[in-house]
Write a protein that holds these residues in place. Structure first.
Motif, PDB file in Angstrom:
ATOM      1  N   PRO A  23       0.826  -1.208   0.000  1.00 32.27           N
ATOM      2  CA  PRO A  23       0.000   0.000   0.000  1.00 32.27           C
ATOM      3  C   PRO A  23       0.862   1.261   0.000  1.00 32.27           C
ATOM      4  CG  PRO A  23       0.078  -0.941   2.193  1.00 32.27           C
ATOM      5  CD  PRO A  23       0.889  -1.849   1.302  1.00 32.27           C
ATOM      6  N   GLY A  24       0.627   2.097  -0.945  1.00 31.06           N
ATOM      7  CA  GLY A  24       1.314   3.387  -0.948  1.00 31.06           C
ATOM      8  C   GLY A  24       2.494   3.466  -1.881  1.00 31.06           C
ATOM      9  N   GLU A  25       3.006   2.306  -2.309  1.00 29.35           N
ATOM     10  CA  GLU A  25       4.158   2.362  -3.195  1.00 29.35           C
ATOM     11  C   GLU A  25       3.853   1.657  -4.512  1.00 29.35           C
ATOM     12  OE1 GLU A  25       6.997   3.775  -3.464  1.00 29.35           O
ATOM     13  OE2 GLU A  25       6.702   4.920  -1.627  1.00 29.35           O
ATOM     14  N   PHE A  26       3.991   2.357  -5.602  1.00 27.44           N
ATOM     15  CA  PHE A  26       3.823   1.743  -6.904  1.00 27.44           C
ATOM     16  C   PHE A  26       5.186   1.665  -7.564  1.00 27.44           C
ATOM     17  CE2 PHE A  26       3.386   6.224  -7.730  1.00 27.44           C
ATOM     18  CZ  PHE A  26       2.529   6.629  -6.735  1.00 27.44           C
ATOM     19  N   PRO A  27       5.321   0.754  -8.531  1.00 30.67           N
ATOM     20  CA  PRO A  27       6.620   0.403  -9.136  1.00 30.67           C
ATOM     21  C   PRO A  27       7.664   1.502  -9.118  1.00 30.67           C
ATOM     22  CG  PRO A  27       4.864  -0.548 -10.402  1.00 30.67           C
ATOM     23  CD  PRO A  27       4.232   0.113  -9.216  1.00 30.67           C
ATOM     24  N   ALA A  28       7.447   2.538  -9.845  1.00 30.08           N
ATOM     25  CA  ALA A  28       8.440   3.606  -9.886  1.00 30.08           C
ATOM     26  C   ALA A  28       7.776   4.879 -10.357  1.00 30.08           C
ATOM     27  CB  ALA A  28       9.594   3.216 -10.799  1.00 30.08           C
ATOM     28  N   PRO A  29       8.122   5.998  -9.744  1.00 23.34           N
ATOM     29  CA  PRO A  29       7.471   7.260 -10.096  1.00 23.34           C
ATOM     30  C   PRO A  29       7.898   7.739 -11.475  1.00 23.34           C
ATOM     31  CG  PRO A  29       8.650   7.371  -7.986  1.00 23.34           C
ATOM     32  CD  PRO A  29       9.102   6.143  -8.700  1.00 23.34           C
ATOM     33  N   THR A  30       9.155   7.601 -11.775  1.00 22.45           N
ATOM     34  CA  THR A  30       9.627   8.208 -13.015  1.00 22.45           C
ATOM     35  C   THR A  30      10.588   7.292 -13.755  1.00 22.45           C
ATOM     36  OG1 THR A  30      11.004   9.949 -13.906  1.00 22.45           O
ATOM     37  CG2 THR A  30      11.292   9.438 -11.564  1.00 22.45           C
ATOM     38  N   ALA A  31      10.212   6.011 -13.813  1.00 24.31           N
ATOM     39  CA  ALA A  31      11.042   5.074 -14.571  1.00 24.31           C
ATOM     40  C   ALA A  31      10.531   5.007 -16.007  1.00 24.31           C
ATOM     41  CB  ALA A  31      10.995   3.692 -13.929  1.00 24.31           C
ATOM     42  N   GLU A  32      11.191   4.183 -16.759  1.00 25.08           N
ATOM     43  CA  GLU A  32      10.764   4.065 -18.152  1.00 25.08           C
ATOM     44  C   GLU A  32       9.698   2.979 -18.263  1.00 25.08           C
ATOM     45  OE1 GLU A  32      13.525   1.359 -16.872  1.00 25.08           O
ATOM     46  OE2 GLU A  32      13.756   3.519 -16.990  1.00 25.08           O
ATOM     47  N   ALA A  73      -2.766   4.295 -16.469  1.00 30.21           N
ATOM     48  CA  ALA A  73      -4.027   3.567 -16.579  1.00 30.21           C
ATOM     49  C   ALA A  73      -3.964   2.285 -15.768  1.00 30.21           C
ATOM     50  CB  ALA A  73      -4.333   3.265 -18.043  1.00 30.21           C
ATOM     51  N   SER A  74      -2.833   1.585 -15.825  1.00 28.05           N
ATOM     52  CA  SER A  74      -2.756   0.316 -15.105  1.00 28.05           C
ATOM     53  C   SER A  74      -2.764   0.544 -13.603  1.00 28.05           C
ATOM     54  CB  SER A  74      -1.507  -0.453 -15.539  1.00 28.05           C
ATOM     55  OG  SER A  74      -0.370   0.050 -14.868  1.00 28.05           O
ATOM     56  N   VAL A  75      -2.117   1.613 -13.155  1.00 30.37           N
ATOM     57  CA  VAL A  75      -2.145   1.915 -11.725  1.00 30.37           C
ATOM     58  C   VAL A  75      -3.575   2.166 -11.266  1.00 30.37           C
ATOM     59  CG1 VAL A  75      -1.499   3.607  -9.977  1.00 30.37           C
ATOM     60  CG2 VAL A  75       0.191   2.825 -11.637  1.00 30.37           C
TER      61      VAL A  75
END
Lengths: 223, 223
Positions: A5-14, A23-25
């Motif tokens: 909860p609270g962390e998604f893969p990467a904020p500014t990755a490729e 959209a997937s998030v």
DNA sequence: AGACGGAGGATTGTTCAACAATCCGACTCG
DNA sequence: CGAGTCGGATTGTTGAACAATCCTCCGTCT
């Protein structure tokens, strides 16, 4: 994927395309109930919290609108879809067509049937453990497997879309009563008939199950 | 580049959303063959010629990608979809499921049947006039009417999507030979059986028609 | 008191200009 | 004749700006 909860893969990755990633998030946040039906998706706060521009966020919104899990009201914004009674009926109209069709005319491989048996085993285990989410998940997996027998990618996509809306329906109901436990045996019957090559009977049984499930669901959320 | 004498409703009038309007313009340009499969949709020239910004055009692209009539290649742009052999097979996989399903389990109203008769009359008239486009159009109308019997909005949308891809297939074939004339009678049979209440026979006949049509189409564009 | 109406602010819809990243084509060099 | 490379063109994404619309709140009127 991102169970934390609270962390998604990467904020500014490729990522393939940033819009697709956004959209997937949002899709998974809606699927697991972080974003509840009817809640508003503000462009400003979301673009800030996801670290993307409003334009990119907007592109993601377009996809989600196309998938039907989000609704756009002109000059008011986009909201997580809150399926109405009619929407539920439409969901079951679709399922009553494509699921029996896959049963009637799909390719029934024995490996598919084995996979279905495994899903049913999980469903019964979930029932005995009293876990409604696991039962719901197993049920979706089984019906997704039914559609997979059709061999059609497009129909699988449609089914995914429909099942996502089903999840929204369950999220709209304040209490999630035991909706699945008394239908497990019908899934057992279905697979048995498939294994016996009784397609027409399997299809009819499936249709009557869908009728019953729709009726019970409609009664449960009877306004 | 921009010398096209296209006259669309209005460059800067009031439309639901500009993005949706752009999508509809492109959709019809693709449908009637102004934009042929494989051709590139340049952001710069299109945004200039339609009088919208690149961002808005991009939003329209997203919708069209979702509809499958346009393909996006990363960092290369979007192109009018050029259906492959596999795509054609997928199209018929879908049709072989949902059309017979609508026949088997849909609501067959007599007004629907009358409408189908009218479509068949148009098809025969088109055949005698030797007009391939009219026959193709009538054929699409008939099968759309079949799906309409399902009563499901979503399936109609899916069918629209599929038929749009069918049109792309025809546009990819340099010559458009007489593909429909010898199938008219099968449509007559279909409606007759429907009127007689012989759903299973109608569904089987429809499936065998779809098999034959797919086979002939695949042979015709055999690379 | 309650209904009406009208600023004022916030949000959406759309455009524009800019930049990094990538691709394409042509040109040069070996 | 092939390979590497350079420059221009196109895409992907951002940020700011503006008009149009909607919502809220507040004052006014009956």
């Amino acid at each position: 994927m991102n169970a934390l909860p609270g962390e998604f893969p990467a904020p500014t990755a490729e990522h393939a395309h940033t819009g697709a990633w956004v959209a997937s998030v949002l899709r998974s946040r809606i699927a697991d109930g972080q974003l509840t039906p009817g809640s508003k998706l503000s462009e400003q706060s979301l673009s800030a919290s996801l670290g993307v521009s409003r334009n990119t966020l907007r592109e993601a919104f377009s996809s989600l609108v196309g998938e039907g899990i989000v609704t756009r009201i002109a000059n008011r914004g986009v909201f997580v879809a809150a399926p109405t009674r009619d929407d539920v009926q439409e969901i079951y109209r679709v399922r009553r067509m494509i699921e029996p069709a896959a049963v009637m005319w799909g390719e029934v491989s024995s490996s598919d049937l084995d996979a279905m048996d495994a899903i049913i085993a999980e469903a019964t285990a979930a029932r005995e453990a009293g876990s409604v989410p696991r039962m719901a998940s197993a049920n979706q997996a089984l019906h997704r497997a039914v559609i997979a027998m059709s061999g059609s990618e497009s129909l699988e996509v449609l089914m995914t879309r429909v099942l996502a809306q089903m999840r929204l329906v369950f999220h709209t109901m304040s209490s999630a009563p035991d909706f699945h436990s008394h239908y497990v045996h019908r899934n057992v019957d279905l697979v048995e008939r498939l294994r016996a090559g009784q397609r027409a009977e399997a299809a009819e049984g499936l249709r009557s199950y869908l009728d019953a499930a729709e009726a019970e669901l409609l009664e449960h959320l009877g306004d």
